[in-house]
Design a protein around this motif. Structure first.
Motif, PDB file in Angstrom:
ATOM      1  N   VAL A  44      19.089  -9.336  14.161  1.00 39.85           N
ATOM      2  CA  VAL A  44      19.214  -8.034  13.500  1.00 39.85           C
ATOM      3  C   VAL A  44      18.856  -8.164  12.024  1.00 39.85           C
ATOM      4  O   VAL A  44      18.107  -7.348  11.469  1.00 39.85           O
ATOM      5  N   ARG A  45      19.393  -9.217  11.372  1.00 39.73           N
ATOM      6  CA  ARG A  45      19.071  -9.433   9.954  1.00 39.73           C
ATOM      7  C   ARG A  45      17.567  -9.593   9.774  1.00 39.73           C
ATOM      8  O   ARG A  45      16.968  -8.999   8.872  1.00 39.73           O
ATOM      9  N   LEU A 131      18.572   2.162   4.925  1.00 41.56           N
ATOM     10  CA  LEU A 131      19.976   2.485   5.178  1.00 41.56           C
ATOM     11  C   LEU A 131      20.242   3.241   6.484  1.00 41.56           C
ATOM     12  O   LEU A 131      21.142   2.853   7.230  1.00 41.56           O
ATOM     13  N   PRO A 132      19.491   4.296   6.841  1.00 39.04           N
ATOM     14  CA  PRO A 132      19.790   4.981   8.108  1.00 39.04           C
ATOM     15  C   PRO A 132      19.661   4.070   9.335  1.00 39.04           C
ATOM     16  O   PRO A 132      20.494   4.129  10.242  1.00 39.04           O
ATOM     17  N   VAL A 133      18.654   3.216   9.360  1.00 42.56           N
ATOM     18  CA  VAL A 133      18.476   2.283  10.474  1.00 42.56           C
ATOM     19  C   VAL A 133      19.603   1.256  10.461  1.00 42.56           C
ATOM     20  O   VAL A 133      20.177   0.930  11.511  1.00 42.56           O
ATOM     21  N   GLN A 134      19.928   0.765   9.277  1.00 45.03           N
ATOM     22  CA  GLN A 134      20.991  -0.236   9.152  1.00 45.03           C
ATOM     23  C   GLN A 134      22.323   0.338   9.635  1.00 45.03           C
ATOM     24  O   GLN A 134      23.058  -0.332  10.368  1.00 45.03           O
ATOM     25  N   GLN A 135      22.618   1.546   9.257  1.00 49.01           N
ATOM     26  CA  GLN A 135      23.867   2.186   9.699  1.00 49.01           C
ATOM     27  C   GLN A 135      23.895   2.321  11.214  1.00 49.01           C
ATOM     28  O   GLN A 135      24.900   2.003  11.869  1.00 49.01           O
ATOM     29  N   LEU A 141      26.445  -2.522  16.768  1.00 48.35           N
ATOM     30  CA  LEU A 141      26.975  -3.891  16.788  1.00 48.35           C
ATOM     31  C   LEU A 141      28.499  -3.920  16.895  1.00 48.35           C
ATOM     32  O   LEU A 141      29.060  -4.775  17.567  1.00 48.35           O
ATOM     33  N   PHE A 142      29.150  -2.985  16.222  1.00 42.56           N
ATOM     34  CA  PHE A 142      30.611  -2.998  16.169  1.00 42.56           C
ATOM     35  C   PHE A 142      31.225  -1.765  16.835  1.00 42.56           C
ATOM     36  O   PHE A 142      32.344  -1.367  16.515  1.00 42.56           O
ATOM     37  N   ASP A 143      30.510  -1.210  17.800  1.00 47.23           N
ATOM     38  CA  ASP A 143      30.907   0.024  18.471  1.00 47.23           C
ATOM     39  C   ASP A 143      32.293  -0.034  19.104  1.00 47.23           C
ATOM     40  O   ASP A 143      33.079   0.877  18.960  1.00 47.23           O
ATOM     41  N   SER A 144      32.607  -1.082  19.799  1.00 42.09           N
ATOM     42  CA  SER A 144      33.853  -1.109  20.561  1.00 42.09           C
ATOM     43  C   SER A 144      35.003  -1.796  19.815  1.00 42.09           C
ATOM     44  O   SER A 144      36.034  -2.085  20.411  1.00 42.09           O
ATOM     45  N   ILE A 145      34.837  -2.020  18.529  1.00 40.73           N
ATOM     46  CA  ILE A 145      35.855  -2.704  17.725  1.00 40.73           C
ATOM     47  C   ILE A 145      36.778  -1.662  17.096  1.00 40.73           C
ATOM     48  O   ILE A 145      36.319  -0.695  16.491  1.00 40.73           O
TER      49      ILE A 145
END
Length: 181
Positions: A44-45, A131-135, A141-145
């Motif tokens: 991703v990075r 920024l919009p893509v990164q968000q 990545l952290f959807d279920s956290i």
């Protein structure tokens, strides 16, 4: 079934905090889950970097300079400490960012050996476009956290990185000792 002493000898970890009912199964599950997650984070990075014409490392440096500068001046050493990278590596990569016109490097007025790093308007613009893509991607990545799980991860990660540094150094010493003997 193996005896307790034979089972203990087969454990990949002996830290009681990492054993569940005397087994290292959960520990191995954790490590085997962290490895692909780490690979995906790097991917991703790298993807973020490629979207703005940079390598993944260069993207991380640029984003970190932007982030750290919100709290004050940013030096090469601060940036290296923040990203757990060496000063010489930071110097090489920030020189590339400077050549691209994305950051400025200036000597510190009190100590000419130190370099102050600032992001340029062009660098800020690139990060803003990303920024919009990164968000979107970070949200996936952290959807279920949950919030409490996220806070727990944040509280543990610095210790894990420090432990990882120590473990890697210990392993290097063990490898060197084995090669000698």
């Amino acid at each position: 079934m193996a005896t307790t002493s034979a089972t203990t000898k087969m454990l990949t970890v002996t830290n009681p905090a990492c054993l569940v009912e005397g087994s290292d199964r959960e520990f191995r599950h954790l490590v085997n889950g962290l490895l692909p997650f780490a690979a995906r984070l790097l991917s991703v990075r790298d993807g973020f970097g490629s979207l703005i014409g940079l390598t993944g490392v260069q993207y991380s440096l640029l984003r970190s300079i932007s982030h750290l500068s919100q709290k004050g001046e940013v030096s090469v050493n601060q940036l290296g400490d923040h990203l757990h990278l060496s000063g010489p590596f930071i110097t090489i990569e920030t020189n590339k960012l400077k050549e691209l016109g994305l950051i400025e490097k200036k000597s510190h007025p009190d100590d000419k050996r130190k370099m102050r790093l600032t992001i340029t308007a062009r660098g800020t613009k690139l990060l803003g476009e990303l920024l919009p893509v990164q968000q979107q991607i970070n949200d996936v990545l952290f959807d279920s956290i949950t919030k409490s799980e996220f806070r727990m991860l944040c509280s543990v990660v610095d210790r894990l990185v420090a432990n990882g540094d120590r473990a890697a150094l210990d392993l290097e010493h063990l490898k060197a000792r084995k090669q000698k003997g």
